[in-house]
Design a protein around this motif. Sequence first.
Motif, mmCIF file in Angstrom:
data_model
loop_
_atom_site.group_PDB
_atom_site.id
_atom_site.type_symbol
_atom_site.label_atom_id
_atom_site.label_comp_id
_atom_site.label_asym_id
_atom_site.label_seq_id
_atom_site.Cartn_x
_atom_site.Cartn_y
_atom_site.Cartn_z
ATOM 1 N N ILE A 408 -42.331 72.290 52.085
ATOM 2 C CA ILE A 408 -43.698 72.069 52.570
ATOM 3 C C ILE A 408 -44.004 72.990 53.748
ATOM 4 O O ILE A 408 -45.071 73.607 53.814
ATOM 5 N N LYS A 409 -43.068 73.118 54.677
ATOM 6 C CA LYS A 409 -43.267 74.014 55.822
ATOM 7 C C LYS A 409 -43.450 75.453 55.359
ATOM 8 O O LYS A 409 -44.303 76.185 55.867
ATOM 9 N N GLN A 412 -46.914 75.840 53.732
ATOM 10 C CA GLN A 412 -47.975 75.816 54.741
ATOM 11 C C GLN A 412 -48.083 77.166 55.446
ATOM 12 O O GLN A 412 -49.183 77.684 55.672
ATOM 13 N N HIS A 424 -49.450 70.177 57.752
ATOM 14 C CA HIS A 424 -48.412 69.519 56.967
ATOM 15 C C HIS A 424 -47.726 68.467 57.825
ATOM 16 O O HIS A 424 -47.728 68.540 59.055
ATOM 17 N N THR A 428 -46.068 66.019 53.121
ATOM 18 C CA THR A 428 -47.402 66.220 52.567
ATOM 19 C C THR A 428 -48.115 67.431 53.158
ATOM 20 O O THR A 428 -48.016 67.692 54.360
ATOM 21 N N LEU A 429 -48.843 68.151 52.312
ATOM 22 C CA LEU A 429 -49.825 69.119 52.787
ATOM 23 C C LEU A 429 -51.120 68.366 53.052
ATOM 24 O O LEU A 429 -51.589 67.605 52.196
#
Length: 457
Positions: A408-409, A412, A424, A428-429
């Motif tokens: 996720i990181k 983003q 984020h 989750t985004l």
Amino acid sequence: MSNLYQLAQSLKDKFEPNRVVLEPYLNRKDFLSQSIIPSDILVYSGSGASLKTNKGVLIDFASMTVNCILGQNDPWVNANIIAYLNSERPSFLTTRLGSECYFGVAKRILGLTSFSDGVINHRQCNGTDVNELAIFAAYYYRKKGRDTLVSFKNSYHGQSLTAYLMSGLQRKHQFLINESPVVFLDYPSHAEDIDKDIPLTQKDMEILDVLKTLKDKAFAVIMEPIQVNNGVNTPSKFFMLELKNLCQKFGIALIFDEVQTGFGWLGTVTAGQRYGLKPNLMAMSKAITAGNGPLAVLISDKKYQNIPDGTAAKTNGADIRSLVAANAVMDRLVGIPESEIPTTVSEKLYKELREGLLISIPKKGEKLLERLQALKEEMPNLIGRIKGDRLIRGIEILGKKGIDSNLIKEIQFKLMESGVLVRHCASTLIFKTPAVITEKELDRGFEIIKKTLFKYK
């Protein structure tokens, strides 16, 4: 002050977008604290949801994280600030003096938040300040023998010692107080749709049962109506109503932290209104001025009117220019009489000022959801649940072994490099678009998102 406008015009070149001034800092940021060093994306100018940077146009799908509900350089807010500065009205006042702006904004906020019979403190600067004040007010008026605050796991209420104590996500920063009188409940089950009559889950009932055991100990419950920093978890309407009923039955103050949810994104001024209920105290910040100055407000039942001196006023709270901005933001959200709209504004702005932007949020929320659902259908192995409501949304990102926080990181960061700003959290985004985002900006943003996510499919 009659020459102020001419003086400002003569200084215009000083603030023209200038890459020459910014770019030398790309390779030298050692004078900044490590925690506040920005990326190598330098912003020169902005309008609405779009910013011009050294790497091209960046479309803001996160409202700048400081909750710019109107995006960049809203013409109505800017015009009101300029008009005020060009008058002879005071630029700053001590807390001992009042003004038309001070009283007028306070009264208007109370009316728009369904607290017309309540009281407001708007001498705060940020969300942390006002959350602390809410806790202090509830504690000051607590019943004898009640010393326990109830919060929720993975909650986020700011960055101060008091905020660390009551924030589930911030417990690692608690270092001065070893024993905290805070009980953390599990966060309620996520509801896919606030408008649907979703019954209480077993988990929801267990949470409420724990609260019942604290009926003689708890003085307050503090809650984010949507837990944005914990995967955009969104409780059902049934849970929220039952929570309100229990607090009312046991004499426990219910506090809503609406720093993230207040002022527009849900098509209402407050999340409480979206759920059809009113807490006893409500903390709001950031979006009140749409990024045009510091201001936070505590709105409460009249019972909490007399908070002791020394706790309820910050030096820069209720800065006059912030109040002017707040009033203009309210104009944009709920509209103003046609007789008050200047004939010089654009046709688009005229229509928005006449109708108010709140009326358009449900439809814009549907369009955002449709685009997220289309992404999920194309990439079911990458995108998990779609969470949230209207213009506050989140999508879970799945790795080979389920939710992947490192992935996720990375996504983003790649999106920001490619031209879309999102936030984020661990799983989750987060999407939180300005209310003024255009169809063109949405289309272009999702083209970039789709292209970027496809690489991880």
